[in-house]
Write an enzyme that holds these catalytic residues in place. Sequence first.
Site, PDB file in Angstrom:
ATOM      1  N   ASP A 267       0.818  -1.197   0.005  1.00 30.27           N
ATOM      2  CA  ASP A 267      -0.045   0.108   0.030  1.00 30.27           C
ATOM      3  C   ASP A 267       0.852   1.219   0.126  1.00 30.27           C
ATOM      4  OD1 ASP A 267      -2.685   1.158   0.550  1.00 30.27           O
ATOM      5  OD2 ASP A 267      -1.311   2.119   2.204  1.00 30.27           O
ATOM      6  N   GLU A 299       1.408  -0.050  -4.925  1.00 37.81           N
ATOM      7  CA  GLU A 299       0.514   1.159  -5.179  1.00 37.81           C
ATOM      8  C   GLU A 299       1.566   2.450  -5.017  1.00 37.81           C
ATOM      9  OE1 GLU A 299      -3.114   3.612  -3.560  1.00 37.81           O
ATOM     10  OE2 GLU A 299      -1.912   2.543  -2.113  1.00 37.81           O
TER      11      GLU A 299
END
Length: 596
Positions: A267, A299
């Site tokens: 993340d 990400e």
Amino acid sequence: MLVHCRLPAPGAASDAPRFGPAATADGRTRFRLWAPQAGSVALDIDGRGTTGMSAGAGGWFEAVDHCRPGEAYRFRIDGDLAVPDPAARAQRGGVHGWSLVPDPNAYRWRNAAWRGRPWREAVIYELHAGACGGYAGVAAKLPDLAGLGVTAVELMPVNAFPGRRNWGYDGVLPFAPAEAYGSPDDLKALVDAAHGHGLMVLLDVVYNHFGPDGNYLPSYARDFFRPGGGTAWGDAIDFGQPEVRRYFTENALYWLDEFRFDGLRFDAVHAIGAPDWLEDTARAVRARFPDRLIHLVLENDDNDARLLAKGFDAQWNDDLHHVLHVLLTGETDGYYRDYADAPAKRLARALAHGFVYQGEPSAHRGGRRRGVSTTGLKTTAFVAFLQNHDQIGNRAFGERLTALADPQALEAAIALQCLSPQIPLIFMGEETASRSPFLFFTDHDEPLAAAVREGRTREFQAFDGFARVASQRPLPDPNSPDTFEASLPRPDAEAGPARHALYRRLLELRRTVLMPHLDRTESLDAVTLSDAAVLARWRLGAAGTLAIAANFAPHPAACGNLGGRLLHESRPGGADAVRGGALPARCTVVMLDAPS
């Protein structure tokens, strides 16, 4: 009783985990805690009292005790503060409660021979375990997902968080599966069952911050955090500290080893600020599991694609989502303003080269340049999605595209996503045309719950239309159980069956036509046909040329005469119209021109 032992020096080379409880050769359990700011640490075993822990070099404390699996323990700092193990493998009573001694050998794997699937075969289904009924509820969905054509289930974070409802990004105990969803063995059973259906399981992991409730590290390990540093979600973690780097690398290896996940989605790595640690962790993963197909996905809001050549398989393609969202909804608020100008041209670039922004200035970011070149990357280095937890849940009212877009235009976009050579990601509910919102939900005590409400309101003020909409209805309360209940995906009674059938047809085409050739696929070109229509072409290895013409406007667009075998038309007669030189309104046509 004070237990004396010699500790390894910080950073000493060792494959054995440094953090968390570990069984010793004589059947006892070794407990360790890195607490550089603590004067003393005691091991507190539920029902048996405390045991002093010996202090070693570099802020480490250690004790060995005859603990059985399932016994509860915690650490007592300086004789006063009781804290859970920051590397606990399981919790009892939430993030403020007791940690549990694990038995890593208790679960008997049924599909122990599973080694994974190649990345080119990935069709990802992102879901929230709590919204699907916990680990057992997710397991019950697996047969339908496999039948749909999904090949990888991606779980939003499942590590321990405060309360019983949370997206998972407020986690504070990265090694402990959330009690609200089931036991650690229940999670293993879910992964095991997925492998039995031929499905990979990916886990979303958060290494850029800790949540605000239940994070005791600052009280005894302030060195975990960078002085004066911060992220949008909390204090910045100091990856310059060797023990911090090891903590998170061990966590990544733990999920892949103990639970046999097939990969991790990291993340918001732009908020980590430590690309060298990411590279080191990727190398550690590859070295630990040489015989398994492990996939590492990023990400990165900065569009920094350089890690994709350094051990990572793919990166979420926010650019593709953003420009498609503009074309489908007409929204240009917030970060969508960067895609409002010439959206078809930007879509063409996203299809041909992955990212739209590869060093160009971003208006949303105050003119700062964003991104780096994607030259040389495979088409499968990009994960393509029309929706995900962020892009729905970070809206004020959590609307899905089913509530925002024309149905024919949306089905044209679904065809483009599923049959382009990028890796598709489907968010739970898309396959049944769910109209349920996906809202941001929490289960905090006051006053933190009030602070979250206020923070959400401030966040949405950056969107021009928010004040008008908010004046008509109140913002959903993240802390209300009703907000969570409203977010459960519910199939649309009218459109759901047809949408499910559409996904199934498209994913079967992807399996038979695209997947065998994706490792050798390369972009040929992508051009605009109008201000809302594009034509993109790829050389699909030895299979020939794949062409996708997509028009999101309410009027036809002129196009060249596409040849080849029809794979899909999102509207009846679309292919005949294209052969006549006109791409119908809100239509995608996919052709394969095989070599003669």
